[in-house]
Write a protein that holds these residues in place. Structure first.
Motif, short mmCIF file in Angstrom:
data_model
loop_
_atom_site.label_atom_id
_atom_site.label_comp_id
_atom_site.label_asym_id
_atom_site.label_seq_id
_atom_site.Cartn_x
_atom_site.Cartn_y
_atom_site.Cartn_z
N ALA A 6 -15.89 -2.55 -0.58
CA ALA A 6 -14.71 -2.76 -1.43
C ALA A 6 -13.46 -2.86 -0.56
CB ALA A 6 -14.57 -1.61 -2.42
N VAL A 7 -12.63 -3.87 -0.82
CA VAL A 7 -11.37 -4.02 -0.08
C VAL A 7 -10.22 -4.15 -1.08
CG1 VAL A 7 -12.44 -5.06 1.95
CG2 VAL A 7 -11.66 -6.53 0.11
N LYS A 8 -9.10 -3.52 -0.76
CA LYS A 8 -7.95 -3.53 -1.67
C LYS A 8 -6.75 -4.19 -1.02
CE LYS A 8 -5.13 -0.66 -4.71
NZ LYS A 8 -4.79 0.70 -5.18
N ARG A 9 -6.01 -4.95 -1.80
CA ARG A 9 -4.77 -5.59 -1.36
C ARG A 9 -3.62 -4.60 -1.55
NH1 ARG A 9 -2.52 -10.88 -1.04
NH2 ARG A 9 -0.38 -11.06 -1.82
N VAL A 10 -2.95 -4.25 -0.46
CA VAL A 10 -1.83 -3.30 -0.51
C VAL A 10 -0.68 -3.83 0.33
CG1 VAL A 10 -3.35 -1.30 -0.82
CG2 VAL A 10 -2.67 -1.98 1.48
N VAL A 11 0.48 -3.23 0.16
CA VAL A 11 1.62 -3.54 1.03
C VAL A 11 1.27 -3.12 2.45
CG1 VAL A 11 4.05 -3.03 1.51
CG2 VAL A 11 3.27 -3.25 -0.85
N LYS A 16 8.39 -1.02 5.08
CA LYS A 16 9.04 0.09 4.38
C LYS A 16 9.06 -0.23 2.90
CE LYS A 16 13.17 2.99 4.24
NZ LYS A 16 14.51 3.27 4.82
N VAL A 17 8.39 0.58 2.13
CA VAL A 17 8.25 0.33 0.69
C VAL A 17 9.55 0.69 -0.03
CG1 VAL A 17 6.98 0.96 -1.39
CG2 VAL A 17 5.77 0.74 0.78
N ARG A 18 9.96 -0.18 -0.95
CA ARG A 18 11.18 0.06 -1.73
C ARG A 18 10.86 -0.08 -3.22
NH1 ARG A 18 15.42 -0.10 1.84
NH2 ARG A 18 15.07 -1.20 3.80
N ASN A 30 8.15 -11.00 -1.82
CA ASN A 30 8.36 -11.41 -0.42
C ASN A 30 8.01 -10.31 0.58
OD1 ASN A 30 9.48 -13.96 -1.26
ND2 ASN A 30 11.39 -12.88 -1.73
N VAL A 31 7.02 -9.51 0.23
CA VAL A 31 6.57 -8.42 1.09
C VAL A 31 5.20 -8.76 1.66
CG1 VAL A 31 5.83 -6.00 1.13
CG2 VAL A 31 7.89 -6.64 -0.10
N LYS A 32 4.99 -8.46 2.93
CA LYS A 32 3.69 -8.74 3.57
C LYS A 32 2.62 -7.83 2.96
CE LYS A 32 1.23 -8.77 7.98
NZ LYS A 32 1.28 -8.42 9.43
N MET A 33 1.50 -8.45 2.57
CA MET A 33 0.37 -7.71 2.00
C MET A 33 -0.82 -7.79 2.95
SD MET A 33 1.82 -6.81 -0.86
CE MET A 33 0.56 -6.28 -2.03
N SER A 34 -1.62 -6.74 2.98
CA SER A 34 -2.76 -6.67 3.89
C SER A 34 -3.92 -5.93 3.23
CB SER A 34 -2.37 -5.95 5.19
OG SER A 34 -1.30 -6.57 5.83
N ILE A 35 -5.04 -5.88 3.95
CA ILE A 35 -6.15 -5.03 3.51
C ILE A 35 -5.75 -3.58 3.73
CG2 ILE A 35 -8.50 -4.28 4.03
CD1 ILE A 35 -9.31 -7.02 4.66
N ASN A 36 -6.06 -2.73 2.78
CA ASN A 36 -5.86 -1.30 2.94
C ASN A 36 -6.53 -0.83 4.24
OD1 ASN A 36 -5.31 1.47 2.09
ND2 ASN A 36 -7.49 1.59 1.63
N PRO A 37 -5.83 -0.08 5.12
CA PRO A 37 -6.41 0.31 6.40
C PRO A 37 -7.77 1.01 6.31
CG PRO A 37 -4.07 0.78 6.37
CD PRO A 37 -4.43 0.34 4.99
N ILE A 120 -3.51 3.30 0.57
CA ILE A 120 -2.23 3.83 1.03
C ILE A 120 -1.12 3.63 0.01
CG2 ILE A 120 -2.82 3.57 3.46
CD1 ILE A 120 -1.05 1.05 3.51
N ASP A 121 -1.42 2.98 -1.12
CA ASP A 121 -0.40 2.85 -2.16
C ASP A 121 -0.54 3.97 -3.21
OD1 ASP A 121 -2.75 1.85 -3.19
OD2 ASP A 121 -1.93 -0.09 -3.78
#
Length: 249
Positions: A6-11, A16-18, A30-37, A120-121
């Motif tokens: 399972a992989v999740k899309r997170v910031v 820096k989350v706002r 307009n924030v970069k999204m990645s796979i959850n570490p 991490i979200d």
């Protein structure tokens, strides 16, 4: 042996989350999204097991909007064989994710499910345990070492008192901790190959899963800013401040 990851899309963790201006949620415009570490670690572990000849097929699964295909493609570039996207624009909470994964497990019949111990979200650390309960599969959480042999998996777990090793009969659910491995970078040739690997799309409705949220977010706000410290001239002044101002002694 088939493994579901399972992989999740997170910031991205470097961003820096706002919160949004109205405090309703986190601002992802307009924030970069990645796979959850932690999910990256899960993918890496599945790929390493495949390189050892233990695993024959790796299926990467993600849930969320159409953009989650990016994270699945990343997993495919890292070594997964095919992907499944459960597409929805609705909010997905841990129980809903676990139910969707249960439906996919029943369809794919993997011998092992590997997933990050938490995202991490949300930082809930719930989905793996819920999936284990819903499917009746054995579970090894907070894994720092995974060894598969003779129809079972030995999982060394990170616990408060140190390390604990459990042996689980397959099929099993394993959730990954930080010290399990160091994820690799996807090479350009593998990124190109990932574009041709199969990626199927389904929906919670197709899986017969109710994803109605069980909890409600009241407000999202940044943590209070830390106040500046003060300098003291001597130990006597420090003790006086700790006693009369901080009131900790």
């Amino acid at each position: 042996m088939k493994v579901l990851v399972a992989v999740k899309r997170v910031v991205d963790y470097n961003v820096k989350v706002r919160p949004k201006a109205d405090g309703s949620d986190v601002d992802t415009a307009n924030v970069k999204m990645s796979i959850n570490p932690f999910c990256e670690i899960a993918v890496e572990e599945a790929v390493r097991l495949k390189e050892k000849g233990v695993v024959s097929e790796i299926v990467a699964v993600s849930m969320g909007p159409k953009q989650c295909q990016e994270q699945i493609r990343t997993a495919l570039a890292l070594g997964a064989d095919r992907g499944i996207l459960v597409e929805t624009d609705e909010e997905l909470q841990p129980l809903a994710v676990a139910k969707c994964l249960k439906a996919i497990v029943e369809k794919e019949e993997p011998q092992m499910v590997i997933m990050g111990k938490q995202s991490i979200d949300g930082d809930n650390n719930q989905t793996g345990q819920m999936l284990g309960a819903l499917t009746g599969m054995a579970q090894g959480t907070f894994a720092s070492e995974v060894v598969v042999e003779d129809g079972s998996v030995k999982v060394t777990r990170e616990i408060d008192g140190g390390l604990q090793t459990v042996e689980l009969k397959l099929p099993a659910v394993v959730t990954t901790d930080l010290r399990l491995n160091e994820p690799r970078y996807a090479s350009l040739p593998n990124i190109m190959k990932a574009k041709k690997k199969p990626l199927d799309t389904t929906s919670p409705a197709d899986l017969g899963v109710d994803i109605t949220p069980r909890t409600k977010t009241l407000k999202v706000e940044p943590p209070a800013e830390r106040q500046a410290g003060v300098k003291v001239a001597d130990v006597a002044e420090l003790v006086e401040k700790l006693k009369n101002e901080a009131k900790v002694i």
